[in-house]
Design a protein around this motif. Sequence first.
Motif, PDB file in Angstrom:
ATOM      1  N   ILE A  14       0.838  -1.204   0.000  1.00 34.13           N
ATOM      2  CA  ILE A  14       0.000   0.000   0.000  1.00 34.13           C
ATOM      3  C   ILE A  14       0.872   1.253   0.000  1.00 34.13           C
ATOM      4  N   PHE A  15       1.910   1.287   0.831  1.00 38.74           N
ATOM      5  CA  PHE A  15       2.744   2.480   0.929  1.00 38.74           C
ATOM      6  C   PHE A  15       3.703   2.622  -0.244  1.00 38.74           C
ATOM      7  N   GLU A  16       4.108   1.516  -0.866  1.00 33.75           N
ATOM      8  CA  GLU A  16       5.067   1.599  -1.974  1.00 33.75           C
ATOM      9  C   GLU A  16       4.393   1.835  -3.319  1.00 33.75           C
ATOM     10  N   THR A  17       3.309   1.110  -3.608  1.00 34.83           N
ATOM     11  CA  THR A  17       2.718   1.184  -4.949  1.00 34.83           C
ATOM     12  C   THR A  17       1.282   1.686  -4.969  1.00 34.83           C
ATOM     13  N   GLY A  18       0.687   1.896  -3.815  1.00 35.68           N
ATOM     14  CA  GLY A  18      -0.701   2.337  -3.766  1.00 35.68           C
ATOM     15  C   GLY A  18      -0.853   3.806  -4.148  1.00 35.68           C
ATOM     16  N   SER A  19      -2.055   4.171  -4.546  1.00 37.69           N
ATOM     17  CA  SER A  19      -2.323   5.571  -4.865  1.00 37.69           C
ATOM     18  C   SER A  19      -2.882   6.274  -3.643  1.00 37.69           C
ATOM     19  N   SER A  20      -2.880   7.610  -3.685  1.00 37.87           N
ATOM     20  CA  SER A  20      -3.289   8.350  -2.501  1.00 37.87           C
ATOM     21  C   SER A  20      -4.168   9.535  -2.866  1.00 37.87           C
ATOM     22  N   ILE A  21      -4.999   9.926  -1.906  1.00 29.40           N
ATOM     23  CA  ILE A  21      -5.868  11.091  -2.014  1.00 29.40           C
ATOM     24  C   ILE A  21      -5.686  11.868  -0.717  1.00 29.40           C
ATOM     25  N   LYS A  22      -5.533  13.186  -0.842  1.00 23.57           N
ATOM     26  CA  LYS A  22      -5.338  14.012   0.347  1.00 23.57           C
ATOM     27  C   LYS A  22      -6.520  14.956   0.514  1.00 23.57           C
ATOM     28  N   VAL A  23      -7.072  14.965   1.715  1.00 26.79           N
ATOM     29  CA  VAL A  23      -8.103  15.925   2.092  1.00 26.79           C
ATOM     30  C   VAL A  23      -7.619  16.608   3.374  1.00 26.79           C
ATOM     31  N   LYS A  24      -8.381  17.565   3.858  1.00 29.43           N
ATOM     32  CA  LYS A  24      -7.954  18.330   5.027  1.00 29.43           C
ATOM     33  C   LYS A  24      -7.693  17.419   6.235  1.00 29.43           C
ATOM     34  N   GLY A  25      -6.441  17.297   6.603  1.00 30.30           N
ATOM     35  CA  GLY A  25      -6.074  16.549   7.794  1.00 30.30           C
ATOM     36  C   GLY A  25      -5.888  15.057   7.611  1.00 30.30           C
ATOM     37  N   LEU A  26      -6.259  14.505   6.447  1.00 25.01           N
ATOM     38  CA  LEU A  26      -6.151  13.063   6.236  1.00 25.01           C
ATOM     39  C   LEU A  26      -5.499  12.752   4.894  1.00 25.01           C
ATOM     40  N   LEU A  27      -4.717  11.695   4.884  1.00 21.36           N
ATOM     41  CA  LEU A  27      -4.145  11.157   3.658  1.00 21.36           C
ATOM     42  C   LEU A  27      -4.669   9.731   3.522  1.00 21.36           C
ATOM     43  N   PHE A  28      -5.291   9.445   2.388  1.00 27.38           N
ATOM     44  CA  PHE A  28      -5.914   8.148   2.126  1.00 27.38           C
ATOM     45  C   PHE A  28      -5.046   7.402   1.127  1.00 27.38           C
ATOM     46  N   LYS A  29      -4.369   6.343   1.566  1.00 32.41           N
ATOM     47  CA  LYS A  29      -3.553   5.520   0.675  1.00 32.41           C
ATOM     48  C   LYS A  29      -4.253   4.180   0.516  1.00 32.41           C
ATOM     49  N   HIS A  30      -4.402   3.728  -0.745  1.00 33.16           N
ATOM     50  CA  HIS A  30      -5.142   2.493  -0.992  1.00 33.16           C
ATOM     51  C   HIS A  30      -4.521   1.697  -2.132  1.00 33.16           C
ATOM     52  N   TYR A  31      -4.850   0.414  -2.125  1.00 32.74           N
ATOM     53  CA  TYR A  31      -4.385  -0.498  -3.164  1.00 32.74           C
ATOM     54  C   TYR A  31      -5.415  -1.613  -3.304  1.00 32.74           C
ATOM     55  N   ASP A  32      -5.701  -1.987  -4.546  1.00 37.50           N
ATOM     56  CA  ASP A  32      -6.683  -3.041  -4.808  1.00 37.50           C
ATOM     57  C   ASP A  32      -5.965  -4.388  -4.904  1.00 37.50           C
ATOM     58  N   PHE A  33      -6.163  -5.226  -3.887  1.00 33.27           N
ATOM     59  CA  PHE A  33      -5.539  -6.550  -3.867  1.00 33.27           C
ATOM     60  C   PHE A  33      -6.385  -7.591  -4.588  1.00 33.27           C
ATOM     61  N   LYS A  34      -7.617  -7.265  -4.949  1.00 28.48           N
ATOM     62  CA  LYS A  34      -8.543  -8.158  -5.665  1.00 28.48           C
ATOM     63  C   LYS A  34      -8.747  -9.475  -4.924  1.00 28.48           C
ATOM     64  N   ASP A  35      -8.807  -9.403  -3.577  1.00 30.20           N
ATOM     65  CA  ASP A  35      -9.032 -10.613  -2.791  1.00 30.20           C
ATOM     66  C   ASP A  35     -10.412 -10.631  -2.140  1.00 30.20           C
ATOM     67  N   GLY A  36     -11.210  -9.604  -2.391  1.00 29.42           N
ATOM     68  CA  GLY A  36     -12.576  -9.566  -1.873  1.00 29.42           C
ATOM     69  C   GLY A  36     -12.696  -9.148  -0.417  1.00 29.42           C
ATOM     70  N   VAL A  37     -11.587  -8.784   0.206  1.00 28.34           N
ATOM     71  CA  VAL A  37     -11.607  -8.404   1.618  1.00 28.34           C
ATOM     72  C   VAL A  37     -11.243  -6.924   1.733  1.00 28.34           C
ATOM     73  N   VAL A  38     -12.044  -6.178   2.492  1.00 26.53           N
ATOM     74  CA  VAL A  38     -11.740  -4.774   2.757  1.00 26.53           C
ATOM     75  C   VAL A  38     -11.091  -4.688   4.131  1.00 26.53           C
ATOM     76  N   GLU A  39      -9.847  -4.217   4.147  1.00 27.19           N
ATOM     77  CA  GLU A  39      -9.112  -4.057   5.395  1.00 27.19           C
ATOM     78  C   GLU A  39      -8.624  -2.613   5.483  1.00 27.19           C
ATOM     79  N   PHE A  40      -8.573  -2.083   6.706  1.00 26.28           N
ATOM     80  CA  PHE A  40      -8.082  -0.717   6.833  1.00 26.28           C
ATOM     81  C   PHE A  40      -7.273  -0.536   8.104  1.00 26.28           C
ATOM     82  N   GLY A  41      -6.448   0.501   8.068  1.00 24.95           N
ATOM     83  CA  GLY A  41      -5.639   0.850   9.218  1.00 24.95           C
ATOM     84  C   GLY A  41      -5.612   2.357   9.385  1.00 24.95           C
TER      85      GLY A  41
END
Length: 107
Positions: A14-41
């Motif tokens: 996620i941190f090396e190849t994922g894309s990111s979106i920045k909004v006020k106070g938050l940075l959203f980094k994500h990557y599609d693993f295509k495994d059907g599971v949504v996980e977050f930290g």
Amino acid sequence: MAKHLKNTKKIDVIFETGSSIKVKGLLFKHYDFKDGVVEFGVSVSKKLYPSAVKRNLIKRRIKEQVKKLGFINSVSEGVSFFLIYTAKEILSSEEIKKSVESLSQKL
């Protein structure tokens, strides 16, 4: 149902190849693993907030808004993401709510 992201290999991807979106106070980094599971930290910089009490307060506020607003439902299946807190001051729950809402509109 979203799970907490604990797999260090996924976190690295996620941190090396994922894309990111920045909004006020938050940075959203994500990557599609295509495994059907949504996980977050959630991450708060120890450099910005040396006090663990403050870091945990911010993390609780972010997790609460993510669950309350149904943000996980707006993320497609298989996408794992990380929310990184970037604000220099501690935002209120209402301000974090606005940031999460604007983030879900950008998705």
